[in-house]
Design a protein around this motif. Structure first.
Motif, PDB file in Angstrom:
ATOM      1  N   UNK A 171       0.849  -1.195   0.000  1.00 36.38           N
ATOM      2  CA  UNK A 171       0.000   0.000   0.000  1.00 36.38           C
ATOM      3  C   UNK A 171       0.880   1.240   0.000  1.00 36.38           C
ATOM      4  N   UNK A 172       0.655   2.122  -0.970  1.00 36.08           N
ATOM      5  CA  UNK A 172       1.408   3.377  -1.023  1.00 36.08           C
ATOM      6  C   UNK A 172       0.606   4.449  -0.281  1.00 36.08           C
ATOM      7  N   UNK A 173       1.214   5.008   0.749  1.00 37.18           N
ATOM      8  CA  UNK A 173       0.588   6.074   1.522  1.00 37.18           C
ATOM      9  C   UNK A 173       0.995   7.407   0.896  1.00 37.18           C
ATOM     10  N   UNK A 174       0.077   8.129   0.261  1.00 35.33           N
ATOM     11  CA  UNK A 174       0.466   9.407  -0.362  1.00 35.33           C
ATOM     12  C   UNK A 174       0.790  10.462   0.686  1.00 35.33           C
ATOM     13  N   UNK A 175       1.727  11.320   0.384  1.00 32.72           N
ATOM     14  CA  UNK A 175       2.106  12.386   1.314  1.00 32.72           C
ATOM     15  C   UNK A 175       0.903  13.264   1.623  1.00 32.72           C
ATOM     16  N   UNK A 176       0.735  13.576   2.909  1.00 30.15           N
ATOM     17  CA  UNK A 176      -0.355  14.447   3.324  1.00 30.15           C
ATOM     18  C   UNK A 176      -1.666  13.733   3.580  1.00 30.15           C
ATOM     19  N   UNK A 177      -1.658  12.396   3.619  1.00 32.05           N
ATOM     20  CA  UNK A 177      -2.896  11.649   3.850  1.00 32.05           C
ATOM     21  C   UNK A 177      -3.475  11.989   5.219  1.00 32.05           C
ATOM     22  N   UNK A 178      -4.788  12.252   5.263  1.00 33.44           N
ATOM     23  CA  UNK A 178      -5.451  12.607   6.511  1.00 33.44           C
ATOM     24  C   UNK A 178      -6.011  11.366   7.206  1.00 33.44           C
ATOM     25  N   UNK A 179      -6.162  11.480   8.507  1.00 33.72           N
ATOM     26  CA  UNK A 179      -6.725  10.393   9.301  1.00 33.72           C
ATOM     27  C   UNK A 179      -8.141  10.078   8.826  1.00 33.72           C
ATOM     28  N   UNK A 180      -8.437   8.780   8.650  1.00 34.49           N
ATOM     29  CA  UNK A 180      -9.767   8.363   8.234  1.00 34.49           C
ATOM     30  C   UNK A 180      -9.974   8.285   6.734  1.00 34.49           C
ATOM     31  N   UNK A 181      -8.988   8.705   5.940  1.00 31.95           N
ATOM     32  CA  UNK A 181      -9.134   8.622   4.489  1.00 31.95           C
ATOM     33  C   UNK A 181      -9.047   7.180   4.018  1.00 31.95           C
ATOM     34  N   UNK A 182      -9.598   6.940   2.844  1.00 31.52           N
ATOM     35  CA  UNK A 182      -9.663   5.588   2.289  1.00 31.52           C
ATOM     36  C   UNK A 182      -8.820   5.499   1.021  1.00 31.52           C
ATOM     37  N   UNK A 183      -8.070   4.424   0.910  1.00 36.83           N
ATOM     38  CA  UNK A 183      -7.258   4.165  -0.285  1.00 36.83           C
ATOM     39  C   UNK A 183      -7.888   2.985  -1.022  1.00 36.83           C
ATOM     40  N   UNK A 184      -8.116   3.140  -2.315  1.00 37.44           N
ATOM     41  CA  UNK A 184      -8.717   2.081  -3.127  1.00 37.44           C
ATOM     42  C   UNK A 184      -7.637   1.402  -3.975  1.00 37.44           C
ATOM     43  N   UNK A 185      -7.529   0.083  -3.819  1.00 40.69           N
ATOM     44  CA  UNK A 185      -6.618  -0.700  -4.648  1.00 40.69           C
ATOM     45  C   UNK A 185      -7.462  -1.525  -5.610  1.00 40.69           C
ATOM     46  N   UNK A 186      -7.463  -1.119  -6.862  1.00 45.65           N
ATOM     47  CA  UNK A 186      -8.327  -1.766  -7.847  1.00 45.65           C
ATOM     48  C   UNK A 186      -7.912  -3.211  -8.104  1.00 45.65           C
ATOM     49  N   UNK A 187      -8.927  -4.075  -8.168  1.00 37.63           N
ATOM     50  CA  UNK A 187      -8.685  -5.481  -8.494  1.00 37.63           C
ATOM     51  C   UNK A 187      -8.133  -6.320  -7.367  1.00 37.63           C
ATOM     52  N   UNK A 188      -8.070  -5.777  -6.149  1.00 38.69           N
ATOM     53  CA  UNK A 188      -7.487  -6.527  -5.025  1.00 38.69           C
ATOM     54  C   UNK A 188      -8.552  -6.973  -4.023  1.00 38.69           C
ATOM     55  N   UNK A 189      -9.825  -6.956  -4.435  1.00 41.70           N
ATOM     56  CA  UNK A 189     -10.902  -7.410  -3.566  1.00 41.70           C
ATOM     57  C   UNK A 189     -11.251  -8.858  -3.817  1.00 41.70           C
ATOM     58  N   UNK A 190     -12.544  -9.176  -3.758  1.00 44.10           N
ATOM     59  CA  UNK A 190     -12.994 -10.564  -3.948  1.00 44.10           C
ATOM     60  C   UNK A 190     -12.704 -11.018  -5.371  1.00 44.10           C
ATOM     61  N   UNK A 191     -12.118 -12.210  -5.481  1.00 47.24           N
ATOM     62  CA  UNK A 191     -11.817 -12.789  -6.776  1.00 47.24           C
ATOM     63  C   UNK A 191     -12.922 -13.778  -7.143  1.00 47.24           C
ATOM     64  N   UNK A 192     -13.619 -13.530  -8.268  1.00 44.61           N
ATOM     65  CA  UNK A 192     -14.729 -14.377  -8.696  1.00 44.61           C
ATOM     66  C   UNK A 192     -14.447 -14.865 -10.103  1.00 44.61           C
ATOM     67  N   UNK A 193     -14.573 -16.182 -10.297  1.00 44.04           N
ATOM     68  CA  UNK A 193     -14.294 -16.746 -11.613  1.00 44.04           C
ATOM     69  C   UNK A 193     -15.279 -16.202 -12.645  1.00 44.04           C
ATOM     70  N   UNK A 194     -14.759 -15.736 -13.745  1.00 45.08           N
ATOM     71  CA  UNK A 194     -15.604 -15.251 -14.827  1.00 45.08           C
ATOM     72  C   UNK A 194     -16.084 -13.824 -14.653  1.00 45.08           C
ATOM     73  N   UNK A 195     -15.627 -13.139 -13.615  1.00 40.99           N
ATOM     74  CA  UNK A 195     -16.064 -11.756 -13.386  1.00 40.99           C
ATOM     75  C   UNK A 195     -14.867 -10.912 -12.972  1.00 40.99           C
ATOM     76  N   UNK A 196     -15.012  -9.614 -13.137  1.00 40.35           N
ATOM     77  CA  UNK A 196     -13.937  -8.710 -12.720  1.00 40.35           C
ATOM     78  C   UNK A 196     -13.790  -8.759 -11.197  1.00 40.35           C
TER      79      UNK A 196
END
Length: 309
Positions: A165-190
């Motif tokens: 996870x890359x923490x961008x400079x100046x990140x505030x407490x409680x902010x959310x970082x989205x990593x695309x494609x790193x969630x639930x893996x389902x066969x035949x779907x994104x």
């Protein structure tokens, strides 16, 4: 940790802007709300903390022009989840959908039973096919300086995977970082996305207020009276500051550009140094004798400004 997707409000409504708002307007609205709702201003207020998280999530989506466009087109929801294509449910079993709609003979023309039932089973399979895997939510704690200056952290997931996870400079407490494609893996779907909610640990010296950093700097009596050049810590390293002659406790010095440096070409914040005079532990006899014999000791009313009558 729960991976259920919470119902989220329209991000435009959360930030109080219209759908035609410019990116600059969205940024200004977010900054105002984030400043007003920051947990440091509302200690122990869970409602304000939840509102701060909603505002951060809304800005996270709308500040990304690609994600904003997809949301405006109805391709994703306010949580960033993929939505089923328009008309998807109507084509998979609602009255009036499929063969025969519009008054046509469902068994006539060039279409026969095989075509009709083939479409039915195909639509049934499509209805069961997920459009996208679910997003996964994770929590990550980082040190104050990591959030201020930026850093890289490795997150160990419950399924054994590791995410960098890359923490961008100046990140505030409680902010959310989205990593695309790193969630639930389902066969035949994104695959879904990983949503990393970042908590920033407090620092013993530094306090963040917006883009500015505040610090209390102890100085000796002689440095306050005579002035001095002394070292002061900043989030970017030590610097030399000049203490003006005759400085009192509470006097604040501003170090331009030594605060948070946000992403992009925005103006960096400053560091504000509040001076605090510290006397020797246990007292000093020579100092006591001097003050007793100091003729100007009683010539100034230091509490004059506190009088109300």
């Amino acid at each position: 940790m729960s991976d259920e997707i919470e119902m989220m409000r329209d991000p435009y409504t959360v930030l109080g802007v219209g759908r035609s708002a410019s990116q600059d307007d969205i940024k200004k609205a977010y900054r105002k709300l984030a400043k007003d709702l920051h947990p440091d201003r509302h200690p122990g207020d869970s409602a304000a903390a939840d509102r701060f998280k909603d505002v951060s999530a809304a800005y996270g989506l709308l500040s990304d022009t690609e994600q904003r466009g997809r949301y405006d087109r109805g391709e994703i929801g306010p949580d960033g989840q993929e939505r089923a294509p328009k008309g998807f449910y109507r084509s998979t079993g609602q009255p009036g959908a499929g063969p025969g709609a519009g008054g046509e003979d469902p068994f006539g023309g060039a279409r026969g039973f095989e075509d009709i039932f083939g479409d039915m089973f195909s639509n049934f399979r499509n209805a069961r096919q997920p459009v996208k895997g679910r997003d996964r939510k994770y929590a990550l704690k980082v040190d104050f300086l990591e959030a201020a200056r930026g850093a890289s952290r490795r997150l160990n997931l419950p399924d054994g995977r590791k995410l960098d996870v890359r923490i961008p400079a100046g990140l505030e407490d409680g902010r959310q970082i989205r990593l695309k494609g790193q969630g639930e893996q389902v066969q035949g779907a994104a695959p879904g996305d990983a949503l990393i909610e970042v908590s920033v640990r407090p620092h013993p010296l530094y306090e963040r207020r917006g883009r500015d950093i505040h610090i209390e700097l102890p100085i000796s009596l002689s440095e306050a009276v005579l002035g001095a050049r002394i070292k002061a810590p900043t989030i970017h390293g030590d610097v030399t500051v000049s203490v003006p002659e005759g400085s009192s406790s509470g006097r604040t010095l501003r170090l331009k550009g030594k605060g948070i440096v946000p992403r992009g070409a925005e103006q960096p914040g400053d560091q504000l140094v509040k001076l605090k005079i510290v006397l020797p532990d246990g007292g000093d006899q020579e100092l006591r004798d001097f003050v007793r014999n100091w003729k100007g000791a009683g010539s100034m009313d230091v509490r004059a400004g506190m009088k109300t009558d």
